[in-house]
Motif scaffolding. Sequence first.
Motif, short mmCIF file in Angstrom:
data_model
loop_
_atom_site.label_atom_id
_atom_site.label_comp_id
_atom_site.label_asym_id
_atom_site.label_seq_id
_atom_site.Cartn_x
_atom_site.Cartn_y
_atom_site.Cartn_z
N ARG A 1 4.73 -3.80 4.07
CA ARG A 1 3.70 -3.12 4.85
C ARG A 1 4.38 -2.50 6.07
O ARG A 1 5.20 -3.15 6.72
CB ARG A 1 2.59 -4.07 5.28
N PRO B 1 0.82 -1.21 0.00
CA PRO B 1 0.00 0.00 0.00
C PRO B 1 0.85 1.26 0.00
O PRO B 1 2.04 1.23 0.34
CB PRO B 1 -0.81 -0.13 1.29
N SER B 2 0.26 2.37 -0.38
CA SER B 2 0.96 3.66 -0.34
C SER B 2 1.47 3.93 1.07
O SER B 2 0.79 3.65 2.06
CB SER B 2 0.01 4.78 -0.76
N HIS C 1 2.03 -0.80 -8.02
CA HIS C 1 0.75 -1.11 -7.39
C HIS C 1 -0.05 -2.09 -8.24
O HIS C 1 -1.10 -2.58 -7.80
CB HIS C 1 -0.10 0.17 -7.24
#
Length: 240
Positions: A218, A45-46, A203
């Motif tokens: 993460r 994720p960003s 992504h």
Amino acid sequence: MSELLAAAPLVELKGVTRVFPGPVPALAGIELEVGEGEMVAVTGPSGCGKSTLLHLLAGIDSPTSGTVRVAGQNLAEIADLSTYRREEVGLVFQFHNLLPQLTALSNVELPMFGAGSGRRQRESRARELLAAVDLTGRERRLPTELSGGERQRVAIARALVNDPKLLLADEPTGSLDSATTSRFLELLRRLNSEGMTIVMVTHDADVAAHAHREIKMRDGLVIADESRRDVAASGEARRD
């Protein structure tokens, strides 16, 4: 872990952290190896630390603690990181980073200045790479005269101009349409089949599926390291 890691790793990170002022932890103790000739996708994720990881490998940023080695070199011990970036790594960013006042040809030539090559050699090499990314006839166009996909291909040619050991790509397909993405991935597969090591942040699960390994991140940590034996095997078959 991929069988390609049997040889000494080209990339090695040990206990790497990066904490920005705040404090904001971006990396929380990364342990990672990438073998020569691998194609690795880094996903997550960003804000998970993917781009920070790439910037450390490029020598654009430095770790707060830990060691980053590329081709046996501890990046913290390299006095001239600009030379390292010019000669050892190729960088492809999502938004091209082309100089707007220079033509496609001149943008590709730029990393060769200071490397001892003459004008004719620089121009010949730049034309060769622009042809390799299907931009013959567009050499004299400014970035504003090129489509987004064409600008990305110029950026790819520029990244390859000094035959880097390691190609680093940060969301390289984020601004491309599906057809241009397919052409870009085919180029990456060809380069990898010729022995280039590639680490790309993405992504896009479809893009990640083209890699030998997927490193999932993460909260500044590697949470999974998954091999794709079918992709790795097909790459080995191409090299044979």
